[in-house]
Design an enzyme around this catalytic site. Structure first.
Site: not given
Length: 739
Positions: A54, A100
């Site tokens: 990430h 998200h």
């Protein structure tokens, strides 16, 4: 875990505690080598979060390097909070899209809301005022109670945050497919405006300058959120709710205004959002980008929970926080500025020359790590890649045209497919008029927002047909970029650049990595041909549940420049008597189409094909015709084919319909999803000029009968549909499924 209970360096190694944090054995050995010793608990945490996919893109960097990232208008490409593109008159547009997904799968309201909050901070941390939000959403089928819950909560979360903060949510897309059932995708995009001289970078320059923390206090929410986003979802994911952050849009509204005022001050050296990996990423990245170090005193971090350890403070992803560097001796000005907005601004460290990130807590040094090692030196993996087994099989299939008995019934059924149906239920919850700059509201090909004080506008859209990409990642990647550009052009805009959100399954599976490589190849080629460089984006891997990956979904967010708001064009018919034109030829292409999915419950075969040279030529012709004032309405032909595109143009108008004649085999003419096609209407008096300028075929005219009638080449009626009935079916589909 209190400091007393934290495992010591030897235990971390012997009990492989680092593995629970997401580091591999090889990575832990690298950390040991970098430090020349075993890391303590806090240091292990810093590396685990900064070296997660990430934050580091360690699995995707080799692929991302293929994207074209420069162009004559590009002022800032990938590497900062958001990309920046020049729009003339000393102004620029700043935009970025982020995912998200994992948080939204387990805590949909907060997951979606904080996705919006985070992307807004990325834009205003560059010095820009956010002017618009978009989102691209993917869910399973709405028949499932769990999917209904996720869908309703995600939309409510986006609306709750965007509406409170006062930034209009002007566009986006929602698609439904069974593969997203356990793993929805929530991609949020923010667009901002800036004057060139106000552009700020997230860099910590000037040894001795002061590091300050501004905004909300730090809690235990979101600890290891970045690591959580770098693994597959499973039954135990529900237990990771604490890894989902909680947002406060009113706090963020104050933070925007305070930061935009701060940017006008010459005391500011650098500014960065505390996003994924919180204080760790903001401090390490700001130091590394400037070739400097940072010392921080964690006792000074504003905390909303008691007894927080250095590990917790550094890894918290509490929202609405920024890290800033200011000139030494100017701290009080900053404190006063933030106090005016009721926000905290505290001194918590200084910039150093030695490139180290040093953390102190209760008088002791609790971490000492090279900033570059965290920010830039994560290992890069060249993952094995293998063509997906299904691909060759699909490529060899002979494409059959579906057999259809009743064209009208089929059209109505397509208009009610949730992916095609009206998304009014979604965007009615969003305030899309706040700030009164929205020129084209949700529901057309692209949204358009006025650039205040000028005659210009910004057109914006998000696009990605993940079914095509699943069937043929490279072709589908080209189509995703081309369709985004087509939507911008149909709205009267010149495509400028893209941001992307690459949503894929587990990159450690060679077939998934092949999907990533191929789709990026296709997107890169399209970006080069259409001259829309990639100025930033985000990678979201591990979108799997119980081993089932989502379709490869590299979402494209594109912004275009409308040189004069007089050029703004929408998809609905404007007046009876206008001529209807189709640009582009229709082939019997049904692979991945809405019709195929509706009839078979699955997709297979070859995706539609695209010739990027032809696409570019048609887009240039259409845009020139729009700018010359020759076009009344423009709509790209996408899901559901020509019959759906013509119906949508009629549904958006009031009391108008159309009579058209389509050549070729009826099912393909009506419902095939061939690329590079447009439905355009032109005033009768402009017929000759338009036909000289654009390669288009006149297929009929706009009527005031409130009906759409489509004939075949023998002039036999294929279908006649009442526009009010179509509108009712199209608008009612999603609310009906949610009952």
């Amino acid at each position: 875990m209190s400091l007393m209970l934290e495992p010591n360096p030897t235990q971390i190694k012997e009990e492989r505690i680092y593995a629970e944090m997401g580091l591999t054995d090889e990575e832990f050995a690298m950390v040991e080598k970098i430090l020349g010793r075993l890391p303590n608990y806090t240091e292990t945490g810093l590396f685990s979060v900064m070296w997660s996919e990430h934050c580091s893109y360690k699995n995707s960097k080799p692929v991302l390097r293929k994207f074209p990232t420069t162009g004559e208008r590009v002022l800032q490409g990938p590497g900062e909070g958001a990309g920046i593109v020049d729009i003339g008159d000393n102004q620029a547009v700043v935009f970025k899209m982020e995912s998200h997904n994992h948080p939204s799968a387990i805590e949909p309201y907060q997951g979606a809301a904080t996705g919006v909050g985070g992307i807004i901070r990325d834009v205003f941390s560059m010095g820009a005022r956010p002017v618009a939000l978009l989102n691209s959403l993917r869910f399973g089928e709405l028949q499932s109670p769990r999917v209904k819950y996720l869908f309703e909560e995600v939309v409510a979360g986006i609306a709750g945050y965007g509406n409170c903060i006062g930034i209009p949510t002007v566009g986006g897309e929602v698609q439904f497919d069974p593969c997203y059932e356990g793993n929805p995708l929530v991609n949020a995009m923010c667009v901002g405006l800036i004057n060139h001289e106000d552009i700020k970078k997230g860099q910590a320059h000037g040894a001795g300058n002061t590091v300050m923390y501004v905004g909300a206090s730090t809690g235990r929410d979101g600890i290891h959120g970045a690591t959580f986003a770098s693994e597959e979802l499973s039954e135990s994911s529900e237990a990771k709710r604490p890894a989902v952050q909680v947002g406060d849009p009113f706090m963020e509204k104050l933070l925007i205004e305070a930061c935009l005022e701060l940017i006008q001050s010459d005391a500011l050296v650098g500014i960065q959002d505390m996003g994924a990996a919180g204080l760790t990423s903001s401090s390490a990245e700001m130091a590394s980008k400037a070739g400097m170090g940072i010392e921080m005193y964690l006792d000074d971090v504003p905390q909303r929970e008691t007894g927080m350890t250095p590990y917790e403070m550094m890894l918290s992803e509490s929202q609405e926080r920024m890290l800033i560097v200011v000139k030494k001796g100017r701290e009080q000005e900053i404190v006063d500025l933030f106090e005016k907005y009721g926000l905290a601004a505290v001194t918590m460290g200084k910039v150093t020359e030695d490139k180290m990130l040093r953390l102190f807590h209760k008088g002791e040094m609790v971490a000492e790590v090279p900033a570059d090692a965290l920010a830039e030196e994560a290992p890069i993996y060249h993952k094995p890649s293998k063509e997906a087994a299904y691909f060759a099989e699909f490529q060899q299939m002979k494409m059959e045209t579906p057999k259809i008995e009743n064209y009208k019934e089929t059209l109505f059924a397509l208009l009610q497919q949730p992916t095609i149906a009206s998304k009014e239920w979604v965007y009615d919850q969003y305030d899309y008029q706040v700030r009164t700059s929205t020129v084209v509201t949700p529901g057309s090909d692209a949204a358009v927002v006025r650039v205040r004080g000028t005659e210009k506008g910004l057109a914006m859209t998000t696009d990605c047909n993940s079914r095509y990409i699943y069937l043929d990642p490279e072709m589908g990647g080209k189509i995703a970029v081309a369709e985004a550009a087509r939507n911008i052009v149909c709205s009267g805009g010149e495509p400028l650049a893209i941001t992307d959100c690459l949503n894929f399954g587990n990159p450690e599976k060679p077939e998934i990595f092949w999907q990533i490589e191929k789709s990026v190849d296709g997107m890169s080629e399209a970006c080069r041909t259409l001259q829309t460089p990639v100025i930033g984006g985000n990678v979201s891997m591990y979108n799997e549940r119980s081993g089932e990956a989502v379709y490869p979904t590299p979402t494209v967010g594109m912004v275009g420049l409308v040189h004069d708001l007089k050029h703004v064009t929408t998809q609905e018919f404007k007046q009876a008597g206008d001529l209807v034109y189709v640009i582009g030829e229709t082939k019997a292409e049904f692979g991945g189409s809405e019709l195929q999915k509706m009839l078979h419950g699955k997709i297979f075969g070859q995706s539609p094909s695209i010739d990027l040279g032809v696409e570019l030529k048609r887009q240039k012709q259409v845009l020139a015709a729009i700018q010359a004032g020759l076009v009344q309405s423009a709509h790209d032909v996408a899901e559901g084919g020509l019959a759906v595109a013509i119906s949508e143009s009629a549904i958006g108008a009031n009391g108008l319909g159309a009579t058209v004649k389509l050549d070729g085999e009826a099912t393909a003419a009506l419902f095939a999803e061939s690329q590079s096609r447009f439905v355009i209407t032109v005033k009768r008096e402009n017929k000759e000029v338009f036909e000289k300028a654009v390669e288009a075929i006149q297929v009929g005219e706009v009527t005031n009968t409130n009906e759409v009638t489509i004939h075949n080449e023998e002039n036999e009626v294929l279908l006649t549909a009442n526009v009010d009935e179509m509108r009712k079916a199209w608008k009612g589909a999603i609310p009906c499924l949610l009952k």
